[in-house]
Design a protein around this motif. Structure first.
Motif, PDB file in Angstrom:
ATOM      1  N   GLY A 215      34.904  34.790   7.102  1.00  0.00           N
ATOM      2  CA  GLY A 215      35.616  35.993   7.702  1.00  0.00           C
ATOM      3  C   GLY A 215      36.954  36.061   6.827  1.00  0.00           C
ATOM      4  O   GLY A 215      37.358  37.177   6.481  1.00  0.00           O
ATOM      5  N   MET A 216      37.420  34.888   6.263  1.00  0.00           N
ATOM      6  CA  MET A 216      38.527  34.995   5.443  1.00  0.00           C
ATOM      7  C   MET A 216      38.218  35.742   3.925  1.00  0.00           C
ATOM      8  O   MET A 216      38.782  36.425   3.390  1.00  0.00           O
ATOM      9  CB  MET A 216      39.022  33.686   4.987  1.00  0.00           C
ATOM     10  CG  MET A 216      40.021  33.154   6.304  1.00  0.00           C
ATOM     11  SD  MET A 216      40.835  31.648   5.666  1.00  0.00           S
ATOM     12  CE  MET A 216      39.612  30.539   5.128  1.00  0.00           C
ATOM     13  N   GLY A 222      38.366  42.691   0.901  1.00  0.00           N
ATOM     14  CA  GLY A 222      38.887  44.026   1.342  1.00  0.00           C
ATOM     15  C   GLY A 222      37.943  44.675   2.184  1.00  0.00           C
ATOM     16  O   GLY A 222      38.016  45.894   2.351  1.00  0.00           O
ATOM     17  N   ARG A 223      36.856  43.868   2.747  1.00  0.00           N
ATOM     18  CA  ARG A 223      35.949  44.218   3.423  1.00  0.00           C
ATOM     19  C   ARG A 223      36.357  43.989   5.130  1.00  0.00           C
ATOM     20  O   ARG A 223      35.715  43.124   5.853  1.00  0.00           O
ATOM     21  CB  ARG A 223      34.589  43.567   3.124  1.00  0.00           C
ATOM     22  CG  ARG A 223      34.195  44.026   1.856  1.00  0.00           C
ATOM     23  CD  ARG A 223      32.926  43.268   1.548  1.00  0.00           C
ATOM     24  NE  ARG A 223      31.890  43.102   2.216  1.00  0.00           N
ATOM     25  CZ  ARG A 223      30.562  42.602   2.193  1.00  0.00           C
ATOM     26  NH1 ARG A 223      30.268  42.108   0.973  1.00  0.00           N
ATOM     27  NH2 ARG A 223      29.506  42.628   2.814  1.00  0.00           N
ATOM     28  N   THR A 224      37.191  44.891   5.499  1.00  0.00           N
ATOM     29  CA  THR A 224      37.981  44.468   6.665  1.00  0.00           C
ATOM     30  C   THR A 224      36.804  44.893   8.021  1.00  0.00           C
ATOM     31  O   THR A 224      36.918  43.748   8.665  1.00  0.00           O
ATOM     32  CB  THR A 224      38.989  45.920   7.129  1.00  0.00           C
ATOM     33  OG1 THR A 224      39.707  45.518   5.794  1.00  0.00           O
ATOM     34  CG2 THR A 224      39.817  45.334   8.178  1.00  0.00           C
ATOM     35  N   ASP A 254      45.562  46.601  10.984  1.00  0.00           N
ATOM     36  CA  ASP A 254      45.469  47.623   9.839  1.00  0.00           C
ATOM     37  C   ASP A 254      44.684  48.692   9.852  1.00  0.00           C
ATOM     38  O   ASP A 254      44.557  49.492   9.501  1.00  0.00           O
ATOM     39  CB  ASP A 254      44.893  46.577   8.580  1.00  0.00           C
ATOM     40  CG  ASP A 254      45.734  45.558   8.272  1.00  0.00           C
ATOM     41  OD1 ASP A 254      47.079  45.785   8.400  1.00  0.00           O
ATOM     42  OD2 ASP A 254      45.423  44.461   7.564  1.00  0.00           O
ATOM     43  N   GLN A 255      43.544  48.583  10.890  1.00  0.00           N
ATOM     44  CA  GLN A 255      42.627  49.462  11.265  1.00  0.00           C
ATOM     45  C   GLN A 255      42.972  50.451  12.226  1.00  0.00           C
ATOM     46  O   GLN A 255      42.079  51.437  12.776  1.00  0.00           O
ATOM     47  CB  GLN A 255      41.192  48.802  11.721  1.00  0.00           C
ATOM     48  CG  GLN A 255      40.475  48.048  10.691  1.00  0.00           C
ATOM     49  CD  GLN A 255      39.776  48.700   9.785  1.00  0.00           C
ATOM     50  OE1 GLN A 255      40.594  49.127   8.669  1.00  0.00           O
ATOM     51  NE2 GLN A 255      38.696  49.214   9.825  1.00  0.00           N
ATOM     52  N   GLY A 256      44.197  50.265  12.724  1.00  0.00           N
ATOM     53  CA  GLY A 256      44.657  51.314  13.710  1.00  0.00           C
ATOM     54  C   GLY A 256      44.266  50.724  15.108  1.00  0.00           C
ATOM     55  O   GLY A 256      44.665  51.745  15.943  1.00  0.00           O
ATOM     56  N   GLU A 257      43.804  49.745  15.374  1.00  0.00           N
ATOM     57  CA  GLU A 257      43.335  49.379  16.930  1.00  0.00           C
ATOM     58  C   GLU A 257      44.752  48.486  17.494  1.00  0.00           C
ATOM     59  O   GLU A 257      44.376  47.386  17.399  1.00  0.00           O
ATOM     60  CB  GLU A 257      42.243  48.684  16.737  1.00  0.00           C
ATOM     61  CG  GLU A 257      40.865  49.225  16.325  1.00  0.00           C
ATOM     62  CD  GLU A 257      39.547  48.536  16.572  1.00  0.00           C
ATOM     63  OE1 GLU A 257      39.439  47.967  17.580  1.00  0.00           O
ATOM     64  OE2 GLU A 257      38.694  48.602  15.566  1.00  0.00           O
TER      65      GLU A 257
END
Length: 569
Positions: A215-216, A222-224, A254-257
């Motif tokens: 995950g880290m 940058g593969r969110t 960062d993804q807006g969630e």
């Protein structure tokens, strides 16, 4: 290992001499008709070797060869005994002869390759293991040994191919994929390194550490979306992990969630007494280097928090670091071991945990942890140093010297100007060669270290001590011991060396004074009391000598040499 092989030789020879043919694939050029006299002599030789009398064993094995020239089992047994006697050239010669006379038997190749590895001949060992694998391509032990040698020799691409063969032969393991990840990263193959982590995570879905690392890695690449997916999987395994929860919350934000991120953060206990204590401990920890009172309070708070089996990694890392620098190595080994189980990313924690195990006498544990850490951090010279010391304590100096050679290769390639690590490694190499009785190689290593740093107190002390133990160049040893103590005053080990050199020079009053100061500085080191007893005894202070030796035996109850001194007075 030697005793195990000798037992195997007994079985082999018994089978050969039993009257029934041995298949070629089972034991090379198998003999079916062995004279009873030769068989009896061989068994006697094996018995002597098993009992540790390798000089007698060599003589008897040689006698067997007079009647059975070229018998590979005897040649290989000779190699084992010469190894035990420290006679490198003879051991390698007979191991190679065993291969020459039984080219279809993999076990003889394995013995030769192990000796070549132990005696620091990596290129020869690589060639021998390759020949073995031509006979037995799925030999997992040979593949593992070959891959390590290829990696240590800088043949990273070949090592990766061998690791793939090992996985095909023995199956997936986290350690192998992490090893391959490190090699790909070292070669600059970022995508392949990430793929290795992904394969490990897919194969070991219930292993939290590898899921967290993946995950880290996805986050850092940058593969969110991938990072979120893996961290969600991780939190099903470790739902109470604060660091993973916060990392996932940040990525969702960062993804807006935002709602999901807020819900995750709200799920964490906030404002608790434990969190307040952790914040205070962290502030005190920052001041601990310059403020002993802050260090003591931080240790008290962190110790209380660490009693919780679910203590955060940060608590364990801070407490372990404080314990290590205050020489509470038992505590450091415990809490840092827990910390790296939770989060294996901190190199410093691996270094301190492995060194702590070494300091508390857990040499096998220190070597195990250092070797495991080198899988994750292949260029970590501190871990190589711990491994080398551990092998020395385990009476495996050849293995220690091999580790030092690997570390020096890394230093030459990556840190050629790191004088501190160069001198440490060369000094340790000198100690190990001296342990093997290879005095010329030992002196060369120490001289090379002093050429790099003539004012290195550790090197000066260690060189002085081994010279005093040999009763050689004592005036030069005294100069070095005096200078070491000038550079590092009140160091108990340096004071002991100074006193011991004085003792060897017959300057008993000065010897007693120096070693008494050493004992005042550290009353927990058995050797200091042993040396002090010897000095007192030479001065005719028999009662004082007995008291010192008795204290030494209290600290090291297995030291039979000290026990004999006591019983003789």
């Amino acid at each position: 290992m030697i005793r195990l092989r000798l037992l195997l030789f007994v079985c082999i020879f018994a089978a050969i001499g039993g009257g029934s043919p041995v298949r070629a694939q089972d034991r090379g050029n198998g003999l079916t008709n062995v004279e009873p006299q030769s068989q009896a002599l061989f068994v006697r030789a094996l018995t002597e070797a098993y009992l540790g009398d390798h000089e007698q064993a060599v003589q008897l094995f040689t006698n067997v060869l007079d009647t059975r020239p070229g018998e590979p089992a005897v040649l290989s047994a000779l190699a084992e005994s010469y190894t035990a006697l420290g006679q490198t050239a003879e051991a390698l010669f007979y191991a190679a002869e065993a291969v020459e006379h039984s080219r279809d038997e993999p076990s003889y190749y394995a013995t030769l390759a192990e000796l070549q590895t132990e005696f620091n001949q990596p290129d020869a060992a690589i060639s021998t293991y390759s020949a073995l694998l031509a006979l037995r391509p799925r030999d997992a032990e040979a593949l593992a040994a070959l891959s390590r040698l290829q990696e240590q020799s800088g043949h990273f691409e070949e090592a990766l191919l061998t690791y793939e063969q090992l996985i095909n032969a023995a199956g997936e393991t986290v350690a192998l994929r992490l090893r391959m990840e490190a090699l790909h990263a070292r070669l600059g193959n970022t995508e392949e390194a990430l793929r290795m982590l992904g394969l490990a995570a897919d194969a070991h879905r219930n292993e939290p550490m590898i899921q967290f690392r993946l995950g880290m890695a996805y986050r850092d690449a940058g593969r969110t979306d991938d990072a979120i997916h893996i961290l969600e999987r991780y939190l099903t395994l470790e739902p109470a992990n604060v660091e993973g929860t916060l990392m996932l919350a940040d990525l969702l934000e960062d993804q807006g969630e935002y709602e999901r991120a807020i819900a995750l953060r709200n799920g964490l206990t906030s404002g608790s007494f434990a969190e307040e204590q952790l914040r205070r401990a962290a502030l005190l920890y920052e001041r601990a280097g310059d403020d002993p009172e802050a260090a003591a309070e931080a240790r008290q708070i962190l110790g209380s928090l660490a009693d919780d089996e679910e203590a955060p990694t940060d608590v364990l890392l801070m407490l372990g670091d404080l314990a290590f620098h205050h020489k509470d190595f038992a505590l450091a080994a415990d809490v840092l071991g827990r910390a790296i189980e939770q989060d294996p990313r901190n190199q410093g924690a691996w270094e301190q945990a492995a060194a702590s195990r070494l300091y508390v006498g857990n040499d096998e544990g220190a070597v195990e942890l250092a070797e495991e850490g080198l899988i994750l951090f292949p260029g970590n010279v501190a871990l190589y140093r711990v491994a080398a010391y551990g092998y020395a304590h385990l009476d495996r100096p050849r293995k220690g010297i091999a580790k030092i050679a690997e570390a020096l290769t890394i230093l030459e390639d990556e840190h050629p100007d790191d004088i501190k690590d160069w001198t440490r490694m060369l000094s340790l190499r000198g100690l190990l060669h001296d342990k093997l009785g290879e005095h010329r190689l030992a002196d060369e290593a120490f001289e090379a270290a002093l050429e790099l740093d003539s004012e290195n107190a550790l090197v000066l002390n260690n060189y002085a001590y081994i010279l005093s133990e040999r009763d050689e160049h004592l005036d030069e040893a005294l100069d070095m011991a005096v200078r070491a103590n000038e550079l590092d005053a009140n160091n108990p080990y340096f004071l002991d060396t100074l006193g011991w050199v004085y003792f060897k020079l017959g300057r008993l009053a000065e010897a007693a004074e120096a070693i008494e100061q050493a004992v005042d500085a550290d009353d927990s080191f058995a050797l200091l009391y042993d040396h002090l007893g010897d000095v007192y005894d030479a001065q005719g202070r028999t009662a004082d000598a007995r008291d010192a030796w008795a204290r030494s035996l209290e600290l090291d109850s297995e030291n039979e040499a000290v026990r004999a001194k006591l019983e003789g007075r």
